[in-house]
Design an enzyme around this catalytic site. Structure first.
Site, PDB file in Angstrom:
ATOM      1  N   CYS A 113      -4.264  -1.478  -2.174  1.00 38.78           N
ATOM      2  CA  CYS A 113      -4.414  -0.045  -2.422  1.00 38.78           C
ATOM      3  C   CYS A 113      -5.257   0.088  -3.677  1.00 38.78           C
ATOM      4  O   CYS A 113      -4.867  -0.408  -4.750  1.00 38.78           O
ATOM      5  CB  CYS A 113      -3.033   0.580  -2.634  1.00 38.78           C
ATOM      6  SG  CYS A 113      -3.091   2.326  -3.085  1.00 38.78           S
ATOM      7  N   HIS A 125      -7.943   3.071   3.384  1.00 34.42           N
ATOM      8  CA  HIS A 125      -7.900   3.922   4.581  1.00 34.42           C
ATOM      9  C   HIS A 125      -9.289   4.111   5.202  1.00 34.42           C
ATOM     10  O   HIS A 125      -9.409   4.425   6.383  1.00 34.42           O
ATOM     11  CB  HIS A 125      -7.376   5.314   4.234  1.00 34.42           C
ATOM     12  CG  HIS A 125      -5.896   5.412   4.067  1.00 34.42           C
ATOM     13  ND1 HIS A 125      -5.210   4.762   3.075  1.00 34.42           N
ATOM     14  CD2 HIS A 125      -4.966   6.117   4.768  1.00 34.42           C
ATOM     15  CE1 HIS A 125      -3.930   5.065   3.161  1.00 34.42           C
ATOM     16  NE2 HIS A 125      -3.751   5.883   4.179  1.00 34.42           N
ATOM     17  N   CYS A 169     -11.303   2.505  -0.743  1.00 32.83           N
ATOM     18  CA  CYS A 169      -9.967   2.968  -0.373  1.00 32.83           C
ATOM     19  C   CYS A 169      -9.661   2.313   0.956  1.00 32.83           C
ATOM     20  O   CYS A 169     -10.506   2.310   1.863  1.00 32.83           O
ATOM     21  CB  CYS A 169      -9.927   4.485  -0.240  1.00 32.83           C
ATOM     22  SG  CYS A 169      -8.376   5.088   0.482  1.00 32.83           S
ATOM     23  N   ASP A 193       0.865  -1.192   0.000  1.00 30.74           N
ATOM     24  CA  ASP A 193       0.000   0.000   0.000  1.00 30.74           C
ATOM     25  C   ASP A 193       0.893   1.231   0.000  1.00 30.74           C
ATOM     26  O   ASP A 193       2.057   1.174   0.415  1.00 30.74           O
ATOM     27  CB  ASP A 193      -0.924   0.025   1.227  1.00 30.74           C
ATOM     28  CG  ASP A 193      -1.871   1.241   1.200  1.00 30.74           C
ATOM     29  OD1 ASP A 193      -2.355   1.584   0.100  1.00 30.74           O
ATOM     30  OD2 ASP A 193      -2.121   1.851   2.253  1.00 30.74           O
ATOM     31  N   SER A 194       0.335   2.342  -0.428  1.00 30.70           N
ATOM     32  CA  SER A 194       1.083   3.602  -0.396  1.00 30.70           C
ATOM     33  C   SER A 194       1.440   3.974   1.046  1.00 30.70           C
ATOM     34  O   SER A 194       2.444   4.633   1.276  1.00 30.70           O
ATOM     35  CB  SER A 194       0.240   4.715  -1.024  1.00 30.70           C
ATOM     36  OG  SER A 194      -0.982   4.847  -0.323  1.00 30.70           O
ATOM     37  N   GLU A 219      -4.500   9.702   7.793  1.00 24.16           N
ATOM     38  CA  GLU A 219      -3.040   9.724   8.003  1.00 24.16           C
ATOM     39  C   GLU A 219      -2.679  10.641   9.180  1.00 24.16           C
ATOM     40  O   GLU A 219      -1.691  10.415   9.869  1.00 24.16           O
ATOM     41  CB  GLU A 219      -2.313  10.182   6.731  1.00 24.16           C
ATOM     42  CG  GLU A 219      -2.430   9.213   5.550  1.00 24.16           C
ATOM     43  CD  GLU A 219      -1.347   8.134   5.519  1.00 24.16           C
ATOM     44  OE1 GLU A 219      -0.279   8.343   6.098  1.00 24.16           O
ATOM     45  OE2 GLU A 219      -1.591   7.078   4.897  1.00 24.16           O
TER      46      GLU A 219
HETATM   47  N1  DGL Z   1      -5.081   3.389   0.597  1.00 23.79           N
HETATM   48  C1  DGL Z   1      -5.056   3.778  -0.776  1.00 23.79           C
HETATM   49  C2  DGL Z   1      -6.262   3.269  -1.533  1.00 23.79           C
HETATM   50  O1  DGL Z   1      -6.826   2.250  -1.178  1.00 23.79           O
HETATM   51  C3  DGL Z   1      -4.895   5.226  -1.097  1.00 23.79           C
HETATM   52  C4  DGL Z   1      -4.191   6.135  -0.219  1.00 23.79           C
HETATM   53  C5  DGL Z   1      -3.420   7.142  -1.026  1.00 23.79           C
HETATM   54  O2  DGL Z   1      -4.018   8.102  -1.558  1.00 23.79           O
HETATM   55  O3  DGL Z   1      -2.227   6.941  -1.144  1.00 23.79           O
HETATM   56  O4  DGL Z   1      -6.657   3.871  -2.499  1.00 23.79           O
END
Ligand code: DGL
Length: 289
Positions: A72, A207, A205, A9-10, A169
């Protein structure tokens, strides 16, 4: 030689997916890589997301992972198809990379794991569903393209929520400021006489599950909210069952290793609530390609 499942993941959103993988497939070894130094990816251009994702995937391959899961949506939506179709056949024909979009679209359509667009009869699902995601995920139109094959009668509404990843974050999971931005992206879906009122909401997403209590409070009580961790764990187990040639190359000593491109102590502290347990991490540099 056998190796761990790579999870990328990022940042630390993918830990919500890993948490479900550890519940569903606890015996496997996992190597989690977070590109925290360059997160968030959400608003970056397609070329940049492709380059960053490929660097991460190659790093995980070099570390011995036969299979990588892009935990991600942004990387899955922007980079996965090119990696699968252009990179793997010529550079890594023995490795596989899987993402978030296909299994989540199957779940939205109410289809069992392993549906093949154009082969499996499309689902008869009707009504309106919504995908919430980063700007990159929504701009890619990946969910629409996938659902057009899997469930053509389903109406899809897509909503970018660019402030949600920065809030997660920053650890801003509740409070008036967070509620303001939760409503800013959900009110267009549910408030007002012309709102589309989707009956299912996919948190597209990794997050977003951290914001689930505030999202739940902002939508009508009969809306079904789908988080991806459980969906992906169930469908990965099914995929491995159908791909014994890959399953036999995965090691199963129940080890978990965490690597980040930014400060490992910060990553472990901030990531523990997402994973639901404490862990230690080390730092890596991703070589540019
Ligand atoms: N967690 C990532 C996703 O599922 C995105 C977070 C980011 O923008 O880096 O899209």
């Amino acid at each position: 030689m056998r190796g761990p499942i790579g999870v990328f993941d990022s940042g630390f959103g993918g830990l919500t997916v890993l948490r479900s993988l550890l519940d569903g497939l606890p015996d496997h070894d996992y190597l989690y890589l977070a590109d925290s130094a360059r997160a968030p990816y959400g608003a970056r251009s397609m070329d940049v997301i492709y380059r960053y994702t490929l660097e991460a995937v190659e790093w995980l391959f070099d570390a011995g992972c036969p299979l990588v899961v892009l935990a991600c949506n942004t990387a899955s939506a922007r980079a996965l198809r090119s990696i699968q179709q252009r990179h793997l056949p010529t550079h890594r024909p023995d490795r596989r990379v899987l993402g978030m979009v296909r299994p989540s679209a199957e779940a939205l359509a109410g289809l069992p794991p392993g549906a093949i667009p154009g082969v499996t009869p499309p689902a008869n699902a009707e009504g309106t569903v919504a995908v919430l995601g980063t700007q990159g995920t929504i701009a890619s139109d990946s969910y629409r393209l996938e659902l057009a094959h899997l469930a053509p009668r389903l109406r899809l509404v897509q909503q970018a929520c660019p402030m949600w990843v920065p809030l997660v974050e920053a650890g801003e999971l509740d409070g008036p400021g967070t509620d303001h931005f939760i409503r800013r992206y959900l009110d267009p879906l549910y408030a007002g006489p012309d709102a589309p009122r989707p009956s299912k909401l996919l948190l597209g997403c990794t997050h977003y599950p951290l914001l689930l209590p505030r999202i739940q409070a902002a939508v009508p009580g009969d809306v079904t909210i789908l988080a991806q961790g459980g969906i992906v764990a169930e469908r990965l187990a099914d995929w491995l069952h159908r791909h014994p040639e890959m399953a036999s190359r995965l090691s199963t000593n129940a080890t978990r290793t965490f690597v980040t491109t930014d400060d490992p102590e910060w990553f472990a502290t901030a990531g523990a609530p997402l994973l639901g347990r404490s862990f230690t991490a080390t730092r890596a540099e991703l070589p540019g390609r």
